[in-house]
Motif scaffolding. Structure first.
Motif, PDB file in Angstrom:
ATOM      1  N   VAL A 103      26.051  34.787  31.514  1.00 45.92           N
ATOM      2  CA  VAL A 103      26.953  33.663  31.235  1.00 45.92           C
ATOM      3  C   VAL A 103      28.271  34.170  30.671  1.00 45.92           C
ATOM      4  O   VAL A 103      29.335  33.624  30.973  1.00 45.92           O
ATOM      5  N   GLU A 104      28.224  35.221  29.871  1.00 48.44           N
ATOM      6  CA  GLU A 104      29.448  35.788  29.301  1.00 48.44           C
ATOM      7  C   GLU A 104      30.393  36.292  30.385  1.00 48.44           C
ATOM      8  O   GLU A 104      31.606  36.191  30.246  1.00 48.44           O
ATOM      9  N   MET A 160      35.634  35.533  32.779  1.00 47.30           N
ATOM     10  CA  MET A 160      36.476  35.387  33.960  1.00 47.30           C
ATOM     11  C   MET A 160      37.163  34.028  33.966  1.00 47.30           C
ATOM     12  O   MET A 160      38.340  33.921  34.320  1.00 47.30           O
ATOM     13  N   ALA A 161      36.448  33.000  33.568  1.00 48.26           N
ATOM     14  CA  ALA A 161      37.047  31.659  33.512  1.00 48.26           C
ATOM     15  C   ALA A 161      38.229  31.648  32.558  1.00 48.26           C
ATOM     16  O   ALA A 161      39.302  31.130  32.881  1.00 48.26           O
ATOM     17  N   GLY A 195      42.125  30.904  33.396  1.00 47.35           N
ATOM     18  CA  GLY A 195      42.645  29.644  32.875  1.00 47.35           C
ATOM     19  C   GLY A 195      41.858  28.409  33.293  1.00 47.35           C
ATOM     20  O   GLY A 195      42.416  27.317  33.389  1.00 47.35           O
ATOM     21  N   TYR A 196      40.562  28.615  33.513  1.00 51.18           N
ATOM     22  CA  TYR A 196      39.690  27.501  33.895  1.00 51.18           C
ATOM     23  C   TYR A 196      38.492  27.447  32.966  1.00 51.18           C
ATOM     24  O   TYR A 196      38.266  28.365  32.173  1.00 51.18           O
ATOM     25  N   THR A 197      37.695  26.405  33.101  1.00 51.37           N
ATOM     26  CA  THR A 197      36.456  26.316  32.336  1.00 51.37           C
ATOM     27  C   THR A 197      35.360  27.072  33.088  1.00 51.37           C
ATOM     28  O   THR A 197      35.451  27.262  34.306  1.00 51.37           O
ATOM     29  N   PRO A 198      34.314  27.499  32.375  1.00 53.05           N
ATOM     30  CA  PRO A 198      33.187  28.132  33.062  1.00 53.05           C
ATOM     31  C   PRO A 198      32.571  27.219  34.126  1.00 53.05           C
ATOM     32  O   PRO A 198      32.174  27.698  35.192  1.00 53.05           O
ATOM     33  N   PHE A 249      39.343  33.395  44.551  1.00 50.28           N
ATOM     34  CA  PHE A 249      38.887  34.635  43.928  1.00 50.28           C
ATOM     35  C   PHE A 249      39.362  35.839  44.716  1.00 50.28           C
ATOM     36  O   PHE A 249      39.418  35.804  45.942  1.00 50.28           O
ATOM     37  N   SER A 250      39.656  36.911  43.999  1.00 51.62           N
ATOM     38  CA  SER A 250      39.925  38.185  44.660  1.00 51.62           C
ATOM     39  C   SER A 250      38.578  38.768  45.102  1.00 51.62           C
ATOM     40  O   SER A 250      37.513  38.323  44.664  1.00 51.62           O
ATOM     41  N   ALA A 251      38.645  39.794  45.925  1.00 56.17           N
ATOM     42  CA  ALA A 251      37.413  40.460  46.369  1.00 56.17           C
ATOM     43  C   ALA A 251      36.664  41.048  45.170  1.00 56.17           C
ATOM     44  O   ALA A 251      35.428  40.973  45.105  1.00 56.17           O
TER      45      ALA A 251
END
Length: 93
Positions: free
Chosen positions: A16-17, A22-23, A27-30, A68-70
């Protein structure tokens, strides 16, 4: 549920971490990132999302625009590969 107990819980929270980090970086929520990741799997796969409040609708719709990037896809696909989440999803009787 065994996935929420003992060492399984510790290992699963590590996964989850990855999502939370990454979120935050993007700049987004998980939750948004999880929706976007499912959406990015294949053109024939669509995330099914439920909401506890109507106010979450714009946030969930926005998730469909995340790209998403690769490297990011590789990170998520590795962290959440089949079998990566430990423990069962059903109660043991």
């Amino acid at each position: 549920f065994s996935r929420f107990q003992g060492e399984n819980l510790v290992k699963n929270l590590e996964r989850v971490e990855v999502l939370k980090q990454m979120a935050g970086d993007k700049g987004y929520t998980p939750t948004q990132l999880a929706i976007a990741w499912v959406n990015a799997q294949d053109d024939n796969i669509m995330p099914l999302v439920s909401m506890s409040r109507r106010s979450r609708l714009p946030e969930n719709i926005q998730a469909m625009q995340i790209e998403f990037s690769a490297d990011e896809m590789n990170t998520l696909n590795t962290a959440f590969a089949q079998g990566a989440i430990l423990g069962g999803t059903y109660l043991q009787r």
